[in-house]
Design a protein around this motif. Structure first.
Motif, short mmCIF file in Angstrom:
data_model
loop_
_atom_site.label_atom_id
_atom_site.label_comp_id
_atom_site.label_asym_id
_atom_site.label_seq_id
_atom_site.Cartn_x
_atom_site.Cartn_y
_atom_site.Cartn_z
N TRP A 100 15.37 -10.32 -0.03
CA TRP A 100 16.10 -9.65 1.04
C TRP A 100 15.38 -8.50 1.72
N ASN A 101 14.36 -7.94 1.13
CA ASN A 101 13.69 -6.79 1.74
C ASN A 101 12.25 -7.14 2.05
N ASN A 102 12.06 -7.89 3.09
CA ASN A 102 10.72 -8.32 3.45
C ASN A 102 9.87 -7.20 4.05
N GLU A 103 10.44 -6.00 4.15
CA GLU A 103 9.69 -4.85 4.64
C GLU A 103 8.54 -4.50 3.71
N TRP A 104 8.60 -4.96 2.46
CA TRP A 104 7.49 -4.71 1.53
C TRP A 104 6.21 -5.34 2.07
N ILE A 105 6.32 -6.41 2.83
CA ILE A 105 5.12 -7.02 3.42
C ILE A 105 4.42 -6.01 4.32
N LYS A 106 5.19 -5.27 5.10
CA LYS A 106 4.61 -4.26 5.98
C LYS A 106 3.95 -3.14 5.17
N GLN A 107 4.57 -2.77 4.05
CA GLN A 107 3.99 -1.73 3.20
C GLN A 107 2.67 -2.20 2.57
N ILE A 108 2.61 -3.44 2.18
CA ILE A 108 1.37 -3.99 1.62
C ILE A 108 0.27 -3.92 2.66
N ILE A 109 0.55 -4.40 3.85
CA ILE A 109 -0.46 -4.47 4.90
C ILE A 109 -0.90 -3.08 5.35
N ALA A 110 0.01 -2.11 5.30
CA ALA A 110 -0.33 -0.73 5.67
C ALA A 110 -1.33 -0.12 4.68
N ASP A 111 -1.36 -0.65 3.47
CA ASP A 111 -2.29 -0.17 2.44
C ASP A 111 -3.45 -1.17 2.37
N LYS A 112 -4.56 -0.84 2.98
CA LYS A 112 -5.68 -1.79 3.11
C LYS A 112 -6.20 -2.26 1.76
N LYS A 113 -6.23 -1.38 0.77
CA LYS A 113 -6.70 -1.79 -0.56
C LYS A 113 -5.76 -2.83 -1.16
N LEU A 114 -4.47 -2.57 -1.07
CA LEU A 114 -3.49 -3.51 -1.62
C LEU A 114 -3.51 -4.83 -0.86
N ALA A 115 -3.61 -4.76 0.46
CA ALA A 115 -3.69 -5.99 1.27
C ALA A 115 -4.91 -6.82 0.88
N GLY A 116 -5.98 -6.15 0.48
CA GLY A 116 -7.17 -6.86 0.06
C GLY A 116 -7.03 -7.55 -1.28
N VAL A 117 -6.08 -7.12 -2.08
CA VAL A 117 -5.84 -7.70 -3.40
C VAL A 117 -4.88 -8.89 -3.33
N ILE A 118 -3.95 -8.84 -2.39
CA ILE A 118 -2.97 -9.92 -2.25
C ILE A 118 -3.65 -11.11 -1.58
N ASP A 119 -3.67 -12.23 -2.28
CA ASP A 119 -4.32 -13.43 -1.76
C ASP A 119 -3.36 -14.33 -0.99
N ALA A 120 -2.08 -14.23 -1.28
CA ALA A 120 -1.06 -15.02 -0.59
C ALA A 120 0.23 -14.22 -0.62
N TYR A 121 0.99 -14.31 0.44
CA TYR A 121 2.27 -13.62 0.52
C TYR A 121 3.39 -14.56 0.10
N GLU A 122 4.41 -13.98 -0.53
CA GLU A 122 5.51 -14.80 -1.03
C GLU A 122 6.77 -13.95 -1.05
N VAL A 123 7.87 -14.52 -0.55
CA VAL A 123 9.17 -13.84 -0.56
C VAL A 123 10.27 -14.82 -0.96
N HIS A 124 11.38 -14.25 -1.36
CA HIS A 124 12.60 -15.04 -1.58
C HIS A 124 13.53 -14.74 -0.41
#
Length: 134
Positions: A72-96
């Motif tokens: 329900w809170n897909n805003e976490w995707i935006k928070q991941i992408i805003a953090d370049k280091k974290l975005a570099g670690v995530i290889d695939a995005y996934e939500v429910h």
């Protein structure tokens, strides 16, 4: 970090050279108040620690990290992408997304998922190459 759960990685991946673990999701719905994650910051730290440990065990090239697996809170995707280091670690995005029949029939679900697919593609430097599970 040496704890019980590493046996699930080490046993199949190291001595036996199995390649059955392709993607790893660290926790189900970490944004839920029923989970122990507490916050985005806690989840982020856990993901970065997972990345470090997989590298230390020479498993990072074999195992992709997926997330955030939020409900329900897909805003976490935006928070991941805003953090370049974290975005570099995530290889695939996934939500429910627990869509109602009305959201599916009325195209609300499709619009929501398309928005995030486009957001990932447009804002994550490697977003166009990353899978988006939903």
């Amino acid at each position: 970090m040496d704890f019980y759960y590493w046996r699930f990685f080490d046993a199949p991946c190291q001595p036996k050279k199995y390649t059955c673990i392709k993607y790893y999701n660290l926790g189900n719905e970490p944004n839920g108040d029923w989970m122990y994650t507490e916050s985005f910051a806690t989840w982020k730290t856990s993901i970065l620690n997972l990345d470090t440990e997989l590298k230390a065990r020479n498993l990072r090239d074999q195992i992709k990290i997926v997330g955030p697996d939020v409900a329900w809170n897909n805003e976490w995707i935006k928070q991941i992408i805003a953090d370049k280091k974290l975005a570099g670690v995530i290889d695939a995005y996934e939500v429910h997304y627990y869509a109602t029949a009305q959201e599916i029939n009325g195209a609300g679900f499709e619009k929501e998922m398309a928005y995030y697919r486009n957001y990932i593609s447009d804002n994550d430097p490697k977003g166009k190459d990353k899978i988006f599970f939903r």
